[in-house]
Design an enzyme around this catalytic site. Structure first.
Site, PDB file in Angstrom:
ATOM      1  N   ARG A 166      14.376   3.188 -54.871  1.00 50.29           N
ATOM      2  CA  ARG A 166      12.968   3.929 -54.678  1.00 50.29           C
ATOM      3  C   ARG A 166      13.029   5.085 -55.952  1.00 50.29           C
ATOM      4  O   ARG A 166      14.179   5.595 -56.371  1.00 50.29           O
ATOM      5  CB  ARG A 166      12.970   4.713 -53.439  1.00 50.29           C
ATOM      6  CG  ARG A 166      11.395   5.476 -53.360  1.00 50.29           C
ATOM      7  CD  ARG A 166      10.343   4.498 -53.032  1.00 50.29           C
ATOM      8  NE  ARG A 166       9.066   5.235 -52.607  1.00 50.29           N
ATOM      9  CZ  ARG A 166       7.892   4.528 -52.530  1.00 50.29           C
ATOM     10  NH1 ARG A 166       7.742   3.617 -53.203  1.00 50.29           N
ATOM     11  NH2 ARG A 166       6.952   5.428 -51.938  1.00 50.29           N
TER      12      ARG A 166
ATOM     13  N   THR B  18       1.942  -3.984 -55.445  1.00 50.07           N
ATOM     14  CA  THR B  18       3.188  -4.239 -55.113  1.00 50.07           C
ATOM     15  C   THR B  18       3.507  -5.739 -55.120  1.00 50.07           C
ATOM     16  O   THR B  18       2.492  -6.404 -55.046  1.00 50.07           O
ATOM     17  CB  THR B  18       3.360  -3.255 -53.801  1.00 50.07           C
ATOM     18  OG1 THR B  18       3.219  -1.995 -53.912  1.00 50.07           O
ATOM     19  CG2 THR B  18       5.009  -3.632 -53.283  1.00 50.07           C
TER      20      THR B  18
HETATM   21  N1  GLY Z   1       3.846   2.584 -53.344  1.00 49.78           N
HETATM   22  C1  GLY Z   1       3.480   1.626 -52.057  1.00 49.78           C
HETATM   23  C2  GLY Z   1       4.647   2.104 -51.103  1.00 49.78           C
HETATM   24  O1  GLY Z   1       5.697   2.332 -51.543  1.00 49.78           O
HETATM   25  O2  GLY Z   1       4.353   2.078 -49.926  1.00 49.78           O
END
Ligand code: GLY
Length: 562
Positions: free
Chosen positions: A99, A373
């Site tokens: 992340r 996503t």
């Molecule tokens: N950017 C969408 C998530 O990580 O939930």
């Protein structure tokens, strides 16, 4: 007992044991592979790497990198990702957290003006919206630690696509229409995606030589080829020249983290999913615990869906209150996933009436929807499994590309709670646990997940912002009840997230009888004009050794079994 019956019993036991061993051996190796991703070119990249002798982990890196090229609106080198792995030879699960993190110069109040008002544009557009990317480090980590091939081999299909060009999908063109104004502000992005200031067409070939060069440096030098040296210099210079706050040290210091996945059970189904900084695993575990107290298969349709909405409401309330980066805040995961906690939540659910979200203590105070996503699922012939959800957050992330890099930066900073009670681009609320802090990971909803039972295995996940979690929940329940991979991706979807207090649903998610059954209980229903998600699933049924790979009919992807 006579000698004969004793022998017969022993022979029976040996036979049962042998059958168990055969079942276990079968469970470990399907002898065929399945890949489902959001773009046929990415699915093909994974197959190419499998054919070259790679395993599921190599294939995942190839699919992932190719998606970053042909789905530039969704994910890529400027973003972040979660890789959920199952290493069959070791019977071991690993969650690789790649992340993004907030840069060191980030502050809790960086998106507030002098009067304390939130400036949501700054967390969504341009260099201030971007966290330090984790995705490249994730690709290198998965290759080096779990793959059989080199990073260069795994990146080759993506490099070819960037260098030789690809035709943009209708989804890419849709994203470009939405992002046109942002592109005017950041020319390097516009130069690639609006050549001559024109909209691309489906027949155009998009070539990305800068991205190909960035990928080649990464292929040659691994993590150092992105986080140090020429690429790092271009990223930092470009970001700072446009008003950003990144430094070379931010990039050098980025590290992926291996975490223990969340494990939960629902009756005899085991669920392995994403831990914090994803909110997905905990929320799915909590909702399944609530639902386990009902015989939901025997409830009439409206009551069943009412109970599901009430479970969603409660889990998303807790998401807003308690969840954040576990390296920064104490996340009460054990408590939230405890069956006794779910029993308490269940006690507050009435079968005849919706609970108003305002009646539950929570974080209060809405916004535009942004959801980009991508998710893919891989199973190899040896039984290794990979579920990956990767993102740059909104359509084309921050809409910003540092010149010379070809890298579109994420706008993941918007996944932080930029101020308590100020909803983000997904209308999600958050508080202290998800406040901005230097080096911190913003809370995510991405939920790559494995399901296991005596029936077999499912590998699943989807994009869809805040709705990811409820989509994964419902397809997990569907698999438990016998759904195929194709059924799971096609399932009509509905969603509640505590705030706003309404149920969003796709046409067909509720029958004509269920709609009054829900509105009479007090639920606010809102039919969505847009489809939810883009799920990609691989399943393996032990009975008959059947592998299926299915891609969401809402998208353009492809699931194949090899
Ligand atoms: N950017 C969408 C998530 O990580 O939930």
């Amino acid at each position: 007992m006579t000698r004969t019956s004793g022998l017969a019993m022993r022979a029976g036991m040996i036979l049962a044991f042998a059958t168990l061993l055969v079942a276990q051996a079968l469970a470990a190796a399907p002898g065929k592979a399945g890949i489902a991703s959001a773009d046929p070119r990415a699915t093909a990249a994974g197959y190419e790497v499998l054919q070259a002798g790679g395993n599921a982990f190599d294939a995942a890196v190839a699919v992932s990198a190719a998606l970053g090229v042909v789905e530039p609106q969704s994910s890529g080198m400027g973003g972040g990702s979660f890789f959920l792995l199952y290493i069959a030879a070791e019977d071991r699960y690993v969650f690789v957290d790649a992340r993004e993190i907030a840069p060191a110069a980030a502050t809790r109040d960086m998106y507030l003006d002098e009067d304390g008002n939130a400036n949501t544009r700054a967390s969504l557009n341009g260099p201030l919206a971007a966290g330090i990317p984790g995705h490249p480090a994730g690709l290198a980590h998965v290759t080096d630690r779990y793959g059989k091939l080199s990073l260069a081999q795994n990146l080759e299909p993506a490099i070819r696509l960037a260098e030789n060009g690809y035709t943009p999908s209708v989804r890419t063109l849709l994203g470009l229409r939405m992002r046109r104004r942002t592109a005017e502000a950041w020319p390097a992005f516009g130069d690639v995606f609006y050549p001559g200031d024109e909209m691309l067409e489906e027949s155009d070939l998009v070539r990305q030589p800068d991205l190909a060069t960035t990928l080649r440096r990464f292929a040659a030098d691994g993590v150092d080829g992105f986080y140090r040296g020429e690429t790092a210099r271009l990223l930092v210079e470009g970001t700072r020249a446009a008003g950003g706050i990144w430094t070379l040290a931010d990039l050098e210091q980025y590290k992926v983290v291996e975490r223990e996945p969340v494990r939960a059970t629902y009756r005899d189904m085991r669920v392995i999913s994403a831990p914090p900084p994803s909110s997905g695993g905990i929320a799915i575990a909590n909702m399944l615990n609530i639902l386990a107290g009902y015989d939901i298969a025997r409830l009439d349709g409206a009551t069943r869906k009412h109970v599901l909405v009430e479970a969603m409401r409660r889990a998303y309330r807790d998401r807003a209150l308690y969840l954040g980066d576990p390296d920064f805040v104490s996340v009460p995961g054990d408590r939230l996933m405890h069956p006794h906690y779910a029993a308490g939540q269940r006690a507050s659910i009435r079968l005849d009436k919706a609970t108003a979200s305002v009646s539950l203590p929570g974080i209060w105070p809405a916004g535009a929807e942004a959801r980009q996503t991508t998710h893919f699922s891989v199973l190899d012939a040896d039984g290794n499994r990979v579920a990956v959800t990767q993102t740059i957050n909104g359509w084309f992330g921050a809409g910003f590309m540092p010149p010379g890099t070809g890298v579109i930066l994420n706008n993941e900073m918007d996944d932080f709670a930029i101020a308590p009670g100020v909803p983000n681009g997904f209308d999600l609320l958050g508080g202290f646990a998800n406040a901005v802090a230097p080096g911190k990971r913003p809370l995510s909803s991405m939920s790559p997940t494995f399901l296991e039972s005596d029936r077999g295995i499912a590998i699943l996940g989807t994009p869809g912002g805040s709705r990811i979690i409820t989509m994964v929940l419902r397809s997990s329940l569907a698999w438990y009840e016998g759904a195929s991979a194709a059924d799971m991706v096609a399932l009509k979807r509905f969603h509640h997230q505590f705030y706003p207090d309404r149920v969003n649903y796709e046409p067909g998610a509720f029958t004509d009888e269920e709609i009054p059954g829900l509105t009479e209980r007090g639920h606010q229903l809102r039919e969505s004009r847009r489809a939810f998600g883009n799920m990609n699933v691989v399943t393996w049924d032990f009975d008959g050794n059947v592998v299926e790979a299915a891609s969401d009919p809402r998208g353009l992807g492809e699931g194949r079994v090899y």
